[in-house]
Design a protein around this motif. Structure first.
Motif, short mmCIF file in Angstrom:
data_model
loop_
_atom_site.label_atom_id
_atom_site.label_comp_id
_atom_site.label_asym_id
_atom_site.label_seq_id
_atom_site.Cartn_x
_atom_site.Cartn_y
_atom_site.Cartn_z
N GLY A 84 0.78 -1.23 0.00
CA GLY A 84 0.00 0.00 0.00
C GLY A 84 0.81 1.28 0.00
O GLY A 84 0.25 2.36 -0.13
N SER A 85 2.14 1.19 0.13
CA SER A 85 2.96 2.40 0.17
C SER A 85 4.28 2.15 -0.55
O SER A 85 4.87 1.06 -0.45
CB SER A 85 3.21 2.85 1.61
N LEU A 86 4.76 3.19 -1.26
CA LEU A 86 5.98 3.13 -2.04
C LEU A 86 6.75 4.43 -1.86
O LEU A 86 6.16 5.50 -1.68
CB LEU A 86 5.68 2.94 -3.54
N ALA A 87 8.10 4.35 -1.94
CA ALA A 87 8.93 5.55 -1.85
C ALA A 87 10.26 5.29 -2.54
O ALA A 87 10.94 4.30 -2.23
CB ALA A 87 9.15 5.97 -0.40
N TRP A 88 10.63 6.18 -3.49
CA TRP A 88 11.90 6.05 -4.19
C TRP A 88 13.00 6.82 -3.48
O TRP A 88 12.78 7.89 -2.93
CB TRP A 88 11.77 6.59 -5.62
N ASN A 89 14.21 6.23 -3.54
CA ASN A 89 15.43 6.89 -3.08
C ASN A 89 16.51 6.58 -4.10
O ASN A 89 17.24 5.60 -3.97
CB ASN A 89 15.82 6.42 -1.68
N ASN A 90 16.58 7.40 -5.17
CA ASN A 90 17.43 7.13 -6.33
C ASN A 90 17.05 5.78 -6.95
O ASN A 90 15.91 5.60 -7.36
CB ASN A 90 18.91 7.20 -5.94
N HIS A 91 17.94 4.83 -6.97
CA HIS A 91 17.66 3.52 -7.58
C HIS A 91 17.06 2.53 -6.58
O HIS A 91 16.80 1.38 -6.93
CB HIS A 91 18.94 2.93 -8.18
N ILE A 92 16.85 2.96 -5.35
CA ILE A 92 16.25 2.11 -4.32
C ILE A 92 14.75 2.39 -4.25
O ILE A 92 14.33 3.53 -4.06
CB ILE A 92 16.89 2.35 -2.94
N LEU A 93 13.95 1.36 -4.42
CA LEU A 93 12.50 1.47 -4.26
C LEU A 93 12.13 0.80 -2.94
O LEU A 93 12.34 -0.41 -2.75
CB LEU A 93 11.77 0.79 -5.41
N THR A 94 11.58 1.61 -2.02
CA THR A 94 11.17 1.09 -0.71
C THR A 94 9.68 0.79 -0.76
O THR A 94 8.87 1.61 -1.21
CB THR A 94 11.46 2.12 0.39
N THR A 95 9.31 -0.40 -0.29
CA THR A 95 7.92 -0.84 -0.32
C THR A 95 7.44 -1.16 1.09
O THR A 95 8.19 -1.69 1.91
CB THR A 95 7.77 -2.10 -1.20
N GLY A 96 6.20 -0.80 1.37
CA GLY A 96 5.59 -1.10 2.67
C GLY A 96 4.32 -1.90 2.47
O GLY A 96 3.49 -1.55 1.60
N GLY A 97 4.16 -2.96 3.24
CA GLY A 97 3.03 -3.86 3.03
C GLY A 97 2.11 -3.98 4.22
O GLY A 97 2.39 -3.51 5.32
N MET A 98 1.00 -4.65 3.98
CA MET A 98 0.04 -4.94 5.04
C MET A 98 0.63 -5.89 6.06
O MET A 98 0.16 -5.95 7.21
CB MET A 98 -1.24 -5.53 4.44
N ASP A 99 1.70 -6.60 5.69
CA ASP A 99 2.36 -7.52 6.61
C ASP A 99 3.25 -6.80 7.61
O ASP A 99 3.90 -7.45 8.44
CB ASP A 99 3.17 -8.56 5.83
N GLY A 100 3.34 -5.46 7.56
CA GLY A 100 4.17 -4.69 8.47
C GLY A 100 5.62 -4.60 8.05
O GLY A 100 6.43 -3.97 8.74
N MET A 101 5.97 -5.21 6.92
CA MET A 101 7.35 -5.23 6.44
C MET A 101 7.66 -3.98 5.61
O MET A 101 6.80 -3.46 4.89
CB MET A 101 7.58 -6.46 5.57
N ILE A 102 8.90 -3.51 5.73
CA ILE A 102 9.43 -2.46 4.87
C ILE A 102 10.68 -3.02 4.20
O ILE A 102 11.60 -3.49 4.88
CB ILE A 102 9.79 -1.18 5.67
N ILE A 103 10.71 -2.96 2.86
CA ILE A 103 11.79 -3.60 2.10
C ILE A 103 12.42 -2.59 1.15
O ILE A 103 11.71 -1.86 0.45
CB ILE A 103 11.27 -4.82 1.32
N ASN A 104 13.74 -2.53 1.16
CA ASN A 104 14.50 -1.75 0.18
C ASN A 104 14.86 -2.65 -1.00
O ASN A 104 15.52 -3.69 -0.82
CB ASN A 104 15.77 -1.18 0.80
N ASN A 105 14.45 -2.24 -2.20
CA ASN A 105 14.68 -3.00 -3.42
C ASN A 105 15.60 -2.21 -4.34
O ASN A 105 15.28 -1.07 -4.71
CB ASN A 105 13.37 -3.29 -4.14
N ASP A 106 16.73 -2.79 -4.69
CA ASP A 106 17.62 -2.20 -5.68
C ASP A 106 17.15 -2.68 -7.05
O ASP A 106 17.37 -3.86 -7.42
CB ASP A 106 19.06 -2.61 -5.42
#
Length: 454
Positions: A227-249
């Motif tokens: 349900g939530s997304l945020a970019w930091n240059n080439h890193i895409l941070t994702t937030g889920g209903m599972d309470g997890m926050i993941i940095n994706n290169d």
């Protein structure tokens, strides 16, 4: 001496003034005329003054010790210094008339000529309204974003539409299958060309909007909707209903590089600071976390920098201040209704303001020290605040249901708001910077008040 001559001599004595009395009257008159006592050094005799203060007083204090020779010397010295002087300090000329630094007429004209900053006119109605059918009425999603190339993206049901603000054209980017939908989040990359789309099935798609093609799908990070997304240059941070926050290169095949664990329920707000060093996350567990990139670890879950528990409802609205890098604004849901300001270096709450209604989104003015908030029940309004006094500058009404999402144009002047009433409205709330104001047109074309996206 008879009584008459006695009285006459007394009266004459009373009418004459001694030097000290005359000096006192002179100084009194000077004070009454509001003038300072400024001695005239050319009228002073410092040698005589020193004699009167030393040798002249010795004879009076101890007259028995004076010998005839000393007395003769004193008289001779007195004749030399003219004992008939009335006073040591004297006014020789009248004090000059005070002169004003500037004539009154000139100073008043200066005040009138001084430019004063006119108060900005804040339109109370939206400039344009677009229909947004099938907009999902869900507080925890993020379905609106305005990219750096001046293209607005909005998710309506299972479809992402793009509205080009430069020419007003609308296009469809992608429609996903029913079993994978609805779309739960959209967020433009910093280049304004690539866009991330979060899905209800826990996947994230990356699209090239210029070529209108899908680049890749990120899988395996979340177990439920994103349900939530945020970019930091080439890193895409994702937030889920599972309470997890993941940095994706997004450049590499094994895209998961860091995992942040701290929320116990759905992550509904994610925002990176302008420096890319700190990440703010808000959740349905009423928690606000500040994460520091320097503390990130790929081997284990990263520990938060600050865990802030002041809100008493879901924290979705987050906005980093553009003129103070460590200042964060956060808004609480219907049970909280507060906008809070944080020093993210120390974790201190700087201020808290009760807005009276659910806070859905927050945006800072890029050109002035102002903050815009959008609200849910009961007025469904947008409120412009002056920072740091938090005085209300304007309330913008028009939406008939809660204003769930807001996005800001690249120039920082226009704000788009999407509400559960299935309308998308554009507000010229932040105005045009002085240096960027265009020349007035002779025949301006009126806006069409209602258009349809689909």
């Amino acid at each position: 001496m008879d009584a008459g001559s006695w009285n006459s001599s007394v009266n004459l004595k009373d009418q004459s003034r001694c030097p000290l009395q005359e000096q006192f009257m002179q100084r009194k008159n000077a004070r009454e005329n509001l003038d300072r006592f400024i001695p005239n050094r050319s009228a002073m005799d410092f040698d005589y003054a020193h004699y009167m203060l030393t040798e002249g007083r010795k004879g009076k204090e101890n007259p028995t010790s004076n010998s005839p020779s000393r007395e003769a010397y004193r008289k001779r010295l007195a004749e030399t210094f003219n004992m008939n002087r009335t006073r040591i300090l004297a006014f020789k000329n009248k004090p000059p008339v005070p002169v004003e630094s500037f004539p009154r007429e000139f100073s008043s004209s200066l005040n009138h000529d001084k430019p004063t900053k006119s108060r900005r006119n804040i339109p109370q109605t939206s400039e344009r309204t677009l229909d947004a059918p099938h907009l999902v009425d869900d507080y925890y999603l993020n379905l609106l974003d305005w990219g750096s190339c001046n293209v607005l993206a909005i998710a309506l049901g299972n479809t992402v539409y793009l509205w080009d603000a430069s020419n007003g054209s609308t296009s469809e980017l992608v429609s996903i299958d029913e079993e994978d939908g609805p779309i739960t989040s959209v967020n433009w990359a910093p280049d304004g060309r690539h866009i991330a789309i979060g899905l209800n099935n826990s996947e994230v798609q990356l699209w090239d909007s210029t070529a209108n093609r899908q680049l890749r799908t990120l899988r395996g990070g979340h177990r439920s909707r994103v349900g939530s997304l945020a970019w930091n240059n080439h890193i895409l941070t994702t937030g889920g209903m599972d309470g997890m926050i993941i940095n994706n290169d997004v450049r590499i095949r094994e895209h998961i590089v860091e995992t942040y664990r701290g929320h116990e329920q759905e992550v509904c707000g994610l925002k990176w600071s302008s420096s890319g060093q700190q990440l703010a996350s808000g959740g349905n567990d009423n928690l606000l976390h500040i994460w520091d990139r320097s503390m990130a670890s790929s081997n284990s879950a990263t520990q938060w920098l600050h865990r802030l528990e002041d809100h008493i409802s879901a924290v979705k609205a987050l906005a980093w201040c553009p003129f103070q890098s460590n200042l964060l604004a956060s808004g609480g849901g219907g049970g909280d209704r507060c906008i809070k300001f944080w020093n993210t270096h120390t974790g201190a709450c700087l201020n808290s303001v009760d807005t009276g209604s659910q806070v859905c989104a927050l945006l800072w003015n890029k050109n002035e020290r102002e903050l815009l908030s959008s609200h849910g029940f009961t007025q469904n309004q947008l409120t412009l605040w002056k920072y740091p006094s938090m005085v209300k500058m304007a309330e913008l009404n028009g939406h008939t249901s809660r204003v769930l999402f807001m996005a800001q144009s690249p120039d920082g002047c226009t704000v788009a708001s999407a509400a559960a009433d299935e309308t998308l409205r554009f507000w010229n709330v932040f105005g045009v910077p002085e240096v960027a104001k265009p020349a007035p047109k002779s025949n301006p074309e009126p806006f069409a008040h209602v258009n349809r996206i689909r």
